[in-house]
Design a protein around this motif. Structure first.
Motif, PDB file in Angstrom:
ATOM      1  N   PRO A 164      84.050  -8.765  88.457  1.00 55.70           N
ATOM      2  CA  PRO A 164      83.221  -9.003  89.653  1.00 55.70           C
ATOM      3  C   PRO A 164      83.631 -10.264  90.414  1.00 55.70           C
ATOM      4  N   LEU A 165      84.469 -11.106  89.805  1.00 54.81           N
ATOM      5  CA  LEU A 165      84.882 -12.364  90.447  1.00 54.81           C
ATOM      6  C   LEU A 165      86.233 -12.262  91.128  1.00 54.81           C
ATOM      7  N   ARG A 166      86.978 -11.187  90.858  1.00 57.04           N
ATOM      8  CA  ARG A 166      88.362 -11.123  91.328  1.00 57.04           C
ATOM      9  C   ARG A 166      88.466 -11.249  92.852  1.00 57.04           C
ATOM     10  N   GLY A 167      87.644 -10.490  93.556  1.00 56.19           N
ATOM     11  CA  GLY A 167      87.702 -10.556  95.024  1.00 56.19           C
ATOM     12  C   GLY A 167      87.367 -11.944  95.534  1.00 56.19           C
ATOM     13  N   ALA A 168      86.356 -12.561  94.924  1.00 57.48           N
ATOM     14  CA  ALA A 168      85.915 -13.891  95.360  1.00 57.48           C
ATOM     15  C   ALA A 168      86.998 -14.930  95.146  1.00 57.48           C
ATOM     16  N   ILE A 169      87.677 -14.882  94.007  1.00 54.71           N
ATOM     17  CA  ILE A 169      88.678 -15.918  93.719  1.00 54.71           C
ATOM     18  C   ILE A 169      89.887 -15.760  94.651  1.00 54.71           C
ATOM     19  N   PHE A 170      90.220 -14.518  95.017  1.00 53.89           N
ATOM     20  CA  PHE A 170      91.291 -14.349  96.009  1.00 53.89           C
ATOM     21  C   PHE A 170      90.850 -14.884  97.372  1.00 53.89           C
ATOM     22  N   GLU A 171      89.597 -14.611  97.747  1.00 48.75           N
ATOM     23  CA  GLU A 171      89.098 -15.163  99.019  1.00 48.75           C
ATOM     24  C   GLU A 171      89.160 -16.683  99.014  1.00 48.75           C
ATOM     25  N   LEU A 172      88.699 -17.285  97.921  1.00 46.35           N
ATOM     26  CA  LEU A 172      88.688 -18.751  97.833  1.00 46.35           C
ATOM     27  C   LEU A 172      90.107 -19.309  97.856  1.00 46.35           C
ATOM     28  N   GLY A 173      91.006 -18.636  97.140  1.00 45.43           N
ATOM     29  CA  GLY A 173      92.398 -19.097  97.125  1.00 45.43           C
ATOM     30  C   GLY A 173      92.998 -19.078  98.524  1.00 45.43           C
ATOM     31  N   LYS A 174      92.752 -17.991  99.246  1.00 45.32           N
ATOM     32  CA  LYS A 174      93.350 -17.867 100.587  1.00 45.32           C
ATOM     33  C   LYS A 174      92.700 -18.814 101.588  1.00 45.32           C
ATOM     34  N   LYS A 175      91.393 -19.030 101.435  1.00 45.54           N
ATOM     35  CA  LYS A 175      90.691 -19.851 102.428  1.00 45.54           C
ATOM     36  C   LYS A 175      90.720 -21.341 102.092  1.00 45.54           C
ATOM     37  N   LYS A 223      93.635 -26.973 100.056  1.00 45.82           N
ATOM     38  CA  LYS A 223      92.772 -27.883 100.845  1.00 45.82           C
ATOM     39  C   LYS A 223      91.667 -28.467  99.973  1.00 45.82           C
ATOM     40  N   LYS A 224      91.081 -27.622  99.150  1.00 45.93           N
ATOM     41  CA  LYS A 224      90.020 -28.064  98.236  1.00 45.93           C
ATOM     42  C   LYS A 224      90.463 -27.680  96.806  1.00 45.93           C
ATOM     43  N   ASN A 225      89.743 -28.181  95.829  1.00 39.51           N
ATOM     44  CA  ASN A 225      90.055 -27.812  94.446  1.00 39.51           C
ATOM     45  C   ASN A 225      89.365 -26.493  94.097  1.00 39.51           C
ATOM     46  N   VAL A 226      90.171 -25.489  93.847  1.00 43.20           N
ATOM     47  CA  VAL A 226      89.624 -24.198  93.413  1.00 43.20           C
ATOM     48  C   VAL A 226      90.109 -23.967  91.975  1.00 43.20           C
ATOM     49  N   ASN A 227      89.170 -23.893  91.037  1.00 39.34           N
ATOM     50  CA  ASN A 227      89.503 -23.767  89.617  1.00 39.34           C
ATOM     51  C   ASN A 227      89.010 -22.435  89.072  1.00 39.34           C
ATOM     52  N   LEU A 228      89.866 -21.751  88.351  1.00 43.93           N
ATOM     53  CA  LEU A 228      89.467 -20.513  87.676  1.00 43.93           C
ATOM     54  C   LEU A 228      89.608 -20.728  86.170  1.00 43.93           C
ATOM     55  N   LEU A 229      88.488 -20.651  85.455  1.00 46.10           N
ATOM     56  CA  LEU A 229      88.489 -20.824  83.998  1.00 46.10           C
ATOM     57  C   LEU A 229      88.197 -19.459  83.369  1.00 46.10           C
ATOM     58  N   ILE A 230      89.112 -18.996  82.551  1.00 44.04           N
ATOM     59  CA  ILE A 230      88.970 -17.648  81.978  1.00 44.04           C
ATOM     60  C   ILE A 230      88.856 -17.736  80.461  1.00 44.04           C
ATOM     61  N   GLY A 231      87.828 -17.102  79.912  1.00 47.21           N
ATOM     62  CA  GLY A 231      87.700 -16.989  78.465  1.00 47.21           C
ATOM     63  C   GLY A 231      87.824 -15.528  78.075  1.00 47.21           C
ATOM     64  N   ALA A 232      88.516 -15.257  76.985  1.00 56.77           N
ATOM     65  CA  ALA A 232      88.655 -13.875  76.513  1.00 56.77           C
ATOM     66  C   ALA A 232      88.619 -13.874  74.997  1.00 56.77           C
ATOM     67  N   ARG A 233      88.397 -12.675  74.448  1.00 54.70           N
ATOM     68  CA  ARG A 233      88.315 -12.579  72.983  1.00 54.70           C
ATOM     69  C   ARG A 233      89.671 -12.905  72.342  1.00 54.70           C
ATOM     70  N   SER A 234      90.740 -12.340  72.909  1.00 58.89           N
ATOM     71  CA  SER A 234      92.084 -12.554  72.371  1.00 58.89           C
ATOM     72  C   SER A 234      93.076 -12.365  73.521  1.00 58.89           C
TER      73      SER A 234
END
Lengths: 159, 288
Positions: free
Chosen positions: B135-146, B150-161
């Motif tokens: 559900p975040l994929r579209g948002a993070i691409f929007e934030l990256g492009k916009k 210019k600003k700090n955009v951080n993506l923190l990903i946690g997964a089982r393995s």
């Protein structure tokens, strides 16, 4: 303030230590570097030193004779590497390898233990700070044990 | 599998009636993990209304059923709309078993969004756990492009393995856009050279000004709670934290009540909610 003292208070758990407590720890410390894939700790070996990682990442591992070692945890900058030096038998429980070039502050365990004993007015606050590291790691370990990314968990009965 | 002829898609009401699915064709299929598949779809005739990042659609596997699935593509993306589906039940199994060229039904878009179409002049910390990255994929691409560079955009990903991490091929694109990507897993052997530990341990690596930062979180609800708590301790205003929740959405328009959480219907009032004042307390209570 020396670079070693600065490195100590960069660790979130040590941020509130008094100047005197930081100085006591700094008296037992020196700056060190490790190349990538260097083994820093060895399971079963005497825990004669411990570290504050400044840059780079360290992988805490446990090995098996016939399998790729498992990673227990990775230690990030401004974190403590090594906790087994506090209580007997002062032996490491895991191996630790650098994943990249690491700069660190190395503490001589016996020296720090001696300072804690001979300066109890600061020793207690230092131990409390280290206890916070234990607590944080215990809570993180418990969270990982919950296996929260596993989608097979049951809903509340009746739902 | 149902054919196009079998589907009555000529109804002039379909585009206006939220209960009538529109027909879409699967144009791409990618297996992300053993049980997670991402499908790309395009409309056969009428398309659903424009969507925003964080909204969801109801997808129909004809002759099987319908389920709510987040939209994972960036709004307005020319390559069509994508959905990432975990094979957990009858409908999701039917959907992930379809192939390119097969037809599905789509109702939507429904629900609230991440508010990233106009992201403002903020740093962002986006935290995703497991399939919560979908559900975040579209948002993070929007934030990256916009905002990237210019600003700090951080993506923190946690997964089982490591093998449970989705969208691995997207991460380089996001880094090229200026997004700081950090990953961690719960379980790994020494062949994994990344981080091992809980996702909150990545927070000290992220670069942001706590007083001017917005946060988006999606993942298991226990992870949402710990992450929101840790970020609040780091100085972020809890009212700047948005979280996405999941329940048993069935109608999609707030009529059936299956997705109720306290006073809210997730499909209508969510799935994206502000962490405070209400969700923070609801997530630590047993539902009645």
């Amino acid at each position: 303030m020396t670079s070693i003292q600065e490195a100590i208070i960069k660790v979130p758990m040590f941020r509130d230590l008094s100047k005197e407590a930081v100085n006591l720890m700094a008296e037992c410390a020196q700056e060190v570097n490790f190349e990538p894939e260097t083994q820093i700790l060895t399971e079963g070996a005497i825990a004669s030193t411990f570290y504050i990682i400044q840059t780079g990442t360290v992988s805490l591992q446990i090995r098996e004779p016939q399998a790729v070692p498992l990673v227990v945890q990775t230690i990030n900058p401004n974190s403590l590497l090594g906790l087994s030096w506090i209580t007997p038998p002062y032996q490491w429980s895991f191996d630790a390898f650098t994943l990249e070039r690491v700069t660190a502050i190395e503490f001589h365990s016996a020296c720090v233990r001696e300072k804690l004993l001979t300066h109890p007015e600061h020793g207690f606050s230092i131990l409390q700070s280290i206890l916070n590291v234990f607590l944080e790691r215990l809570q993180a370990t418990r969270t990982r044990m919950l296996d929260i990314y596993n989608t097979d968990r049951k809903a509340i009965p009746g739902d | 599998m149902i054919s196009e002829k079998e589907i009555n898609q000529s109804s002039p009401l379909a585009a206006d009636n939220p209960f009538l699915p529109l027909t879409y064709r699967i144009i791409s299929k990618h297996r992300d993990t053993e049980d997670i598949v991402t499908i790309g779809i395009e409309p056969l005739q009428d398309a659903i209304a424009p969507y925003k990042s964080g909204q969801f659609n109801m997808l129909t596997a004809y002759k099987v059923g319908e389920i709510a699935i987040s939209i994972s593509s960036e709004p307005g993306h020319r390559m069509g709309m994508i959905h990432t589906i975990r094979d957990v039940g009858a409908v999701s199994h039917a959907l992930v078993s379809l192939n390119v060229g097969d037809i599905i039904g789509v109702r939507g878009p429904f629900g609230t969004d991440w508010q990233t179409s106009e992201p403002g002049d903020f740093d962002y910390v986006v935290v995703a756990g497991g399939i919560g990255l979908a559900p975040l994929r579209g948002a993070i691409f929007e934030l990256g492009k916009k905002l990237g560079g210019k600003k700090n955009v951080n993506l923190l990903i946690g997964a089982r393995s490591p093998d449970q991490m989705i969208y691995s091929s997207d991460l380089k694109h996001l880094e090229a856009l200026g997004v700081n990507v950090y990953k961690t897993v719960d379980i790994a052997d020494a062949t994994w050279k990344g981080s091992v530990g809980v996702v909150t341990e990545l927070i000290p690596k992220a670069i942001f000004d706590p007083k001017n930062t917005k946060v988006l979180i999606c993942g298991p609800e226990i992870m949402i709670r710990f992450t929101a708590r840790t970020l609040t301790k780091a100085g972020i205003n809890p009212q700047s934290i948005l979280v996405s929740l999941e329940r048993n959405m069935q109608c999609g328009v707030g009529l059936c009540g299956h997705c109720q959480l306290g006073p809210y219907l997730i499909c209508r009032d969510g799935p994206v909610f502000p962490w405070e004042p209400v969700i923070k307390d609801l997530l630590s209570q047993k539902e009645r």
